[in-house]
Design a protein around this motif. Structure first.
Motif, PDB file in Angstrom:
ATOM      1  N   ASP A 156      21.471 -60.930 -44.240  1.00 34.32           N
ATOM      2  CA  ASP A 156      21.954 -59.993 -45.267  1.00 34.32           C
ATOM      3  C   ASP A 156      22.605 -58.762 -44.630  1.00 34.32           C
ATOM      4  O   ASP A 156      23.652 -58.296 -45.078  1.00 34.32           O
ATOM      5  CB  ASP A 156      20.821 -59.558 -46.190  1.00 34.32           C
ATOM      6  CG  ASP A 156      20.319 -60.676 -47.089  1.00 34.32           C
ATOM      7  OD1 ASP A 156      21.006 -61.718 -47.198  1.00 34.32           O
ATOM      8  OD2 ASP A 156      19.223 -60.511 -47.674  1.00 34.32           O
ATOM      9  N   VAL A 157      21.981 -58.230 -43.562  1.00 35.32           N
ATOM     10  CA  VAL A 157      22.534 -57.061 -42.874  1.00 35.32           C
ATOM     11  C   VAL A 157      23.884 -57.403 -42.252  1.00 35.32           C
ATOM     12  O   VAL A 157      24.851 -56.654 -42.377  1.00 35.32           O
ATOM     13  CB  VAL A 157      21.546 -56.543 -41.795  1.00 35.32           C
ATOM     14  CG1 VAL A 157      22.216 -55.541 -40.862  1.00 35.32           C
ATOM     15  CG2 VAL A 157      20.329 -55.930 -42.444  1.00 35.32           C
ATOM     16  N   ILE A 158      23.973 -58.544 -41.597  1.00 37.18           N
ATOM     17  CA  ILE A 158      25.231 -58.956 -40.959  1.00 37.18           C
ATOM     18  C   ILE A 158      26.317 -59.160 -42.011  1.00 37.18           C
ATOM     19  O   ILE A 158      27.453 -58.721 -41.839  1.00 37.18           O
ATOM     20  CB  ILE A 158      25.017 -60.238 -40.113  1.00 37.18           C
ATOM     21  CG1 ILE A 158      24.133 -59.888 -38.913  1.00 37.18           C
ATOM     22  CG2 ILE A 158      26.343 -60.833 -39.677  1.00 37.18           C
ATOM     23  CD1 ILE A 158      23.609 -61.092 -38.155  1.00 37.18           C
ATOM     24  N   SER A 159      25.965 -59.785 -43.119  1.00 37.57           N
ATOM     25  CA  SER A 159      26.921 -60.007 -44.195  1.00 37.57           C
ATOM     26  C   SER A 159      27.461 -58.681 -44.724  1.00 37.57           C
ATOM     27  O   SER A 159      28.666 -58.523 -44.953  1.00 37.57           O
ATOM     28  CB  SER A 159      26.274 -60.797 -45.317  1.00 37.57           C
ATOM     29  OG  SER A 159      27.149 -60.914 -46.402  1.00 37.57           O
ATOM     30  N   LYS A 160      26.584 -57.703 -44.905  1.00 36.05           N
ATOM     31  CA  LYS A 160      27.001 -56.385 -45.397  1.00 36.05           C
ATOM     32  C   LYS A 160      27.895 -55.676 -44.384  1.00 36.05           C
ATOM     33  O   LYS A 160      28.846 -54.987 -44.770  1.00 36.05           O
ATOM     34  CB  LYS A 160      25.781 -55.531 -45.729  1.00 36.05           C
ATOM     35  CG  LYS A 160      25.074 -55.970 -46.996  1.00 36.05           C
ATOM     36  CD  LYS A 160      23.860 -55.126 -47.286  1.00 36.05           C
ATOM     37  CE  LYS A 160      23.162 -55.623 -48.535  1.00 36.05           C
ATOM     38  NZ  LYS A 160      21.942 -54.874 -48.820  1.00 36.05           N
ATOM     39  N   MET A 161      27.604 -55.853 -43.103  1.00 33.57           N
ATOM     40  CA  MET A 161      28.437 -55.240 -42.064  1.00 33.57           C
ATOM     41  C   MET A 161      29.845 -55.850 -42.088  1.00 33.57           C
ATOM     42  O   MET A 161      30.838 -55.135 -41.977  1.00 33.57           O
ATOM     43  CB  MET A 161      27.795 -55.426 -40.699  1.00 33.57           C
ATOM     44  CG  MET A 161      26.549 -54.584 -40.492  1.00 33.57           C
ATOM     45  SD  MET A 161      25.670 -54.966 -38.967  1.00 33.57           S
ATOM     46  CE  MET A 161      26.867 -54.548 -37.743  1.00 33.57           C
ATOM     47  N   VAL A 162      29.924 -57.165 -42.241  1.00 37.88           N
ATOM     48  CA  VAL A 162      31.204 -57.859 -42.239  1.00 37.88           C
ATOM     49  C   VAL A 162      32.045 -57.482 -43.453  1.00 37.88           C
ATOM     50  O   VAL A 162      33.238 -57.251 -43.351  1.00 37.88           O
ATOM     51  CB  VAL A 162      30.992 -59.398 -42.189  1.00 37.88           C
ATOM     52  CG1 VAL A 162      32.267 -60.151 -42.463  1.00 37.88           C
ATOM     53  CG2 VAL A 162      30.406 -59.800 -40.842  1.00 37.88           C
ATOM     54  N   THR A 163      31.398 -57.362 -44.622  1.00 35.80           N
ATOM     55  CA  THR A 163      32.130 -57.045 -45.853  1.00 35.80           C
ATOM     56  C   THR A 163      32.303 -55.548 -46.080  1.00 35.80           C
ATOM     57  O   THR A 163      33.026 -55.137 -46.985  1.00 35.80           O
ATOM     58  CB  THR A 163      31.408 -57.639 -47.088  1.00 35.80           C
ATOM     59  OG1 THR A 163      30.112 -57.054 -47.197  1.00 35.80           O
ATOM     60  CG2 THR A 163      31.304 -59.150 -46.978  1.00 35.80           C
ATOM     61  N   GLY A 164      31.633 -54.728 -45.270  1.00 33.04           N
ATOM     62  CA  GLY A 164      31.717 -53.279 -45.435  1.00 33.04           C
ATOM     63  C   GLY A 164      30.849 -52.750 -46.560  1.00 33.04           C
ATOM     64  O   GLY A 164      30.937 -51.572 -46.917  1.00 33.04           O
ATOM     65  N   GLU A 165      29.979 -53.601 -47.107  1.00 35.74           N
ATOM     66  CA  GLU A 165      29.066 -53.208 -48.192  1.00 35.74           C
ATOM     67  C   GLU A 165      27.948 -52.337 -47.641  1.00 35.74           C
ATOM     68  O   GLU A 165      27.507 -52.491 -46.521  1.00 35.74           O
ATOM     69  CB  GLU A 165      28.479 -54.475 -48.825  1.00 35.74           C
ATOM     70  CG  GLU A 165      27.648 -54.231 -50.039  1.00 35.74           C
ATOM     71  CD  GLU A 165      27.053 -55.529 -50.571  1.00 35.74           C
ATOM     72  OE1 GLU A 165      26.002 -55.451 -51.229  1.00 35.74           O
ATOM     73  OE2 GLU A 165      27.624 -56.600 -50.322  1.00 35.74           O
ATOM     74  N   LYS A 166      27.493 -51.396 -48.463  1.00 32.19           N
ATOM     75  CA  LYS A 166      26.384 -50.526 -48.036  1.00 32.19           C
ATOM     76  C   LYS A 166      25.127 -50.896 -48.727  1.00 32.19           C
ATOM     77  O   LYS A 166      25.045 -51.407 -49.754  1.00 32.19           O
ATOM     78  CB  LYS A 166      26.713 -49.075 -48.292  1.00 32.19           C
ATOM     79  CG  LYS A 166      27.825 -48.612 -47.389  1.00 32.19           C
ATOM     80  CD  LYS A 166      28.000 -47.121 -47.492  1.00 32.19           C
ATOM     81  CE  LYS A 166      29.142 -46.738 -46.573  1.00 32.19           C
ATOM     82  NZ  LYS A 166      29.147 -45.433 -46.143  1.00 32.19           N
TER      83      LYS A 166
END
Length: 166
Positions: A156-166
């Protein structure tokens, strides 16, 4: 198994156990808005297998204990329960407690379970009287090891980093 680099021990893979609990970071507060002394954390799920031994541990300024709930007990202690996702079945985690870890054998049926914590004391107390609980870990075996996020938490953390989501 020990892993070495140039003669220096890097990691003891026997000392690392996977965190099976998704959404394990916390914090895990009581739901004081509803004037109750527990919280059911529907996003914090774990797959438990009947007959297997697990250890649950956490970071807290209170004490995890493995005995029946007592509303008159010290407000710095708490109990752990697991519910089915539809909340139709539950069990209290009872077992051998050591500080903020508790070892238990799954006696109920295998499946996905939702984390619940019940804080001892009067539910009308302000939130500062309940222990702060975070970094919960459920792992196979009878020994608590250092907290690590679950593989789902990392994804989940990696996915948020890739998409720029906070």
């Amino acid at each position: 198994m020990l892993t070495y680099l140039d003669g220096n021990q890097l990691i003891d893979q026997n000392a690392i156990h996977e965190n099976l609990l998704n959404n394990s970071v916390g914090p895990f507060p009581a739901d004081l808005g509803k004037n109750i002394n527990y919280g059911i954390y529907d996003k914090s799920t774990v797959s438990l297998i009947k007959g297997k031994t697990y250890t649950i541990s956490c970071k807290s300024n209170g004490n995890l204990f493995g005995k029946a709930f007592d509303a008159t007990a010290n407000t710095s202690s708490f109990s752990v329960y697991f519910y089915t996702p539809d909340h139709s079945n539950y069990f209290q985690v009872l077992g051998n407690s050591k500080g903020n870890s508790l070892t238990f054998t799954m006696k109920n049926f295998s499946g996905i379970w939702v984390l619940c914590m019940q804080y001892n004391g009067n539910p009308t107390n302000d939130g500062n009287k309940f222990p702060k609980v975070e970094q919960v870990k459920v792992e196979q075996g009878n020994k608590a090891t250092s907290w690590l996020p679950s593989s789902q938490d990392l994804a989940d953390v990696i996915s948020k980093m890739v998409t720029g989501e906070k």
